[in-house]
Design a protein around this motif. Sequence first.
Motif, mmCIF file in Angstrom:
data_model
loop_
_atom_site.group_PDB
_atom_site.id
_atom_site.type_symbol
_atom_site.label_atom_id
_atom_site.label_comp_id
_atom_site.label_asym_id
_atom_site.label_seq_id
_atom_site.Cartn_x
_atom_site.Cartn_y
_atom_site.Cartn_z
ATOM 1 N N VAL A 5 -8.771 0.418 9.404
ATOM 2 C CA VAL A 5 -7.475 1.084 9.551
ATOM 3 C C VAL A 5 -6.372 0.045 9.696
ATOM 4 C CG1 VAL A 5 -6.071 2.400 11.210
ATOM 5 C CG2 VAL A 5 -8.325 3.247 10.514
ATOM 6 N N VAL A 6 -5.292 0.231 8.951
ATOM 7 C CA VAL A 6 -4.080 -0.564 9.178
ATOM 8 C C VAL A 6 -3.033 0.381 9.735
ATOM 9 C CG1 VAL A 6 -2.331 -2.072 8.179
ATOM 10 C CG2 VAL A 6 -4.671 -2.093 7.264
ATOM 11 N N PHE A 7 -2.749 0.246 11.030
ATOM 12 C CA PHE A 7 -1.709 1.059 11.649
ATOM 13 C C PHE A 7 -0.378 0.352 11.399
ATOM 14 C CE2 PHE A 7 0.729 2.687 15.391
ATOM 15 C CZ PHE A 7 0.689 4.028 15.042
ATOM 16 N N GLY A 8 0.560 1.091 10.794
ATOM 17 C CA GLY A 8 1.806 0.463 10.342
ATOM 18 C C GLY A 8 1.636 -0.077 8.933
ATOM 19 N N ALA A 9 0.823 0.614 8.120
ATOM 20 C CA ALA A 9 0.434 0.092 6.803
ATOM 21 C C ALA A 9 1.622 -0.118 5.869
ATOM 22 C CB ALA A 9 -0.576 1.042 6.147
ATOM 23 N N TYR A 10 2.648 0.730 5.970
ATOM 24 C CA TYR A 10 3.763 0.600 5.018
ATOM 25 C C TYR A 10 4.861 -0.340 5.511
ATOM 26 C CZ TYR A 10 5.545 4.362 8.048
ATOM 27 O OH TYR A 10 5.923 5.106 9.125
ATOM 28 N N GLY A 11 4.686 -0.983 6.660
ATOM 29 C CA GLY A 11 5.638 -1.997 7.123
ATOM 30 C C GLY A 11 5.486 -3.277 6.315
ATOM 31 N N HIS A 12 6.384 -4.197 6.501
ATOM 32 C CA HIS A 12 6.377 -5.448 5.728
ATOM 33 C C HIS A 12 5.049 -6.196 5.920
ATOM 34 C CE1 HIS A 12 8.291 -8.821 3.676
ATOM 35 N NE2 HIS A 12 7.789 -9.611 4.610
ATOM 36 N N THR A 13 4.635 -6.357 7.170
ATOM 37 C CA THR A 13 3.396 -7.087 7.449
ATOM 38 C C THR A 13 2.177 -6.234 7.120
ATOM 39 O OG1 THR A 13 4.586 -8.268 9.181
ATOM 40 C CG2 THR A 13 2.192 -8.402 9.242
ATOM 41 N N GLY A 14 2.276 -4.936 7.385
ATOM 42 C CA GLY A 14 1.177 -4.025 7.059
ATOM 43 C C GLY A 14 0.817 -4.093 5.582
ATOM 44 N N ARG A 15 1.822 -4.218 4.738
ATOM 45 C CA ARG A 15 1.566 -4.280 3.287
ATOM 46 C C ARG A 15 0.746 -5.518 2.920
ATOM 47 N NH1 ARG A 15 5.773 -1.252 0.085
ATOM 48 N NH2 ARG A 15 6.603 0.188 1.631
ATOM 49 N N PHE A 16 1.084 -6.647 3.550
ATOM 50 C CA PHE A 16 0.285 -7.860 3.301
ATOM 51 C C PHE A 16 -1.153 -7.653 3.793
ATOM 52 C CE2 PHE A 16 4.530 -10.053 3.393
ATOM 53 C CZ PHE A 16 4.474 -10.579 2.107
ATOM 54 N N MET A 17 -1.304 -6.950 4.916
ATOM 55 C CA MET A 17 -2.654 -6.687 5.458
ATOM 56 C C MET A 17 -3.463 -5.853 4.461
ATOM 57 S SD MET A 17 -3.000 -8.070 8.410
ATOM 58 C CE MET A 17 -1.864 -8.886 9.529
#
Length: 344
Positions: free
Chosen positions: A8-20
């Motif tokens: 799970v990536v919580f905050g997936a659509y944030g700038h850093t989440g996208r890199f994750m």
Amino acid sequence: MGSGQTVVVFGAYGHTGRFMVAELVERGFVPVLVGRDADKLRTFAQAHPGLEARQASADDAASLDRALAGAAAVINAAGPFHATGGPVIEAALRAGIPYLDVAAEIEANLDTFAHFADRAREAGTVVLPAMAFYGGLGDLLATAAMGDWTTADEVRIAYGLSSWHPTTGTLASGAVSSERRGGRRLRYTAGRLQQHDDALPTLQWSFPAPLGPQPVIGEFTMADVVTVPSHLAVPEVRTYMSAVAAADLAAPGAAAPTPVDERGRSAQTFVVDVRVRNADAERRAVASGQDIYAVSAPLAVEALTRILTGRTRLSSGVASAGALFDAPDFLRALAAHVKVELPT
Ligand SMILES: NC(=O)c1ccc[n+]([C@@H]2O[C@H](COP(=O)([O-])OP(=O)(O)OC[C@H]3O[C@@H](n4cnc5c(N)ncnc54)[C@H](OP(=O)(O)O)[C@@H]3O)[C@@H](O)[C@H]2O)c1
């Protein structure tokens, strides 16, 4: 390589989440896209066909439980972490899965160690805060530089950034941190964090070539003052920031990072110069690369891979990167993303 496990990536659509998300896919994991805003989540998921999206809010425990169901681990990339850290860690403990975050909020990092050390041990799972550029990379470098020293007099970490165009999340986290300490400054000295109101000095730091000598702001205190002393016996931990980057960060209406390559990285470059002093002896470890937000993804996903395959020094509890991993080995594994020079 990952094993098709869902993360799970919580905050997936944030700038850093996208890199994750991109890094997880590249390493063979299956990211589950999680965020609080249904519209932003839908738009982001449409650009990632085949990946599941689950809406969840930090203030709705049941939604977090649904979001984490069946996942092997969770990466929290949604800051300010003052709001998200506790609830997502609680959900990870209920699910019995490892938790990593990228928090560079000193107070939130302290909260994680203070509130969850026992609970994570009892749950038999790992909670890893600040597994990113700030807090994570400096800690790994300091640990690698320490080598066989069991104590040292001082760790100094100098950040030589070419610029710093902050994201909304960075600015919001900085504001929350500052508010939580009543607008005061922090330094780690004499073995503890201390608040102060002194003006920050401008000094000259000799970075390795090709960067060379640069003006830096002294006592520009970053998350490393939590992670490094969490496991290394060092009474003085000081962090320094290139004056140019500090000025960018403080500029009114600071511009967000602009992608310049196919990976979405900005043109920002960094050098992290870590010096550990023990009496008259000094050991140095240096890392350099491009884009502090982008590089946080390979750092976090390498950590996740090691946790999920049991390549850790601890099997449960709250721990920083330096405490959890074989630091030199971890840093060398990042060769595709970070150039590292370690003491031989
Ligand atoms: N340690 C490091 O070196 C490092 C590296 C990278 C990032 N970070 C930290 O990571 C955080 C995110 O940075 P970013 O660059 O990705 O910023 P960003 O692009 O502004 O994204 C922030 C993300 O967090 C979400 N969010 C914020 N508050 C939330 C809440 N209460 N509940 C759920 N979601 C919430 C946002 O969702 P909405 O759009 O719905 O608000 C968005 O997805 C910041 O705190 C930043 O300092 C640290």
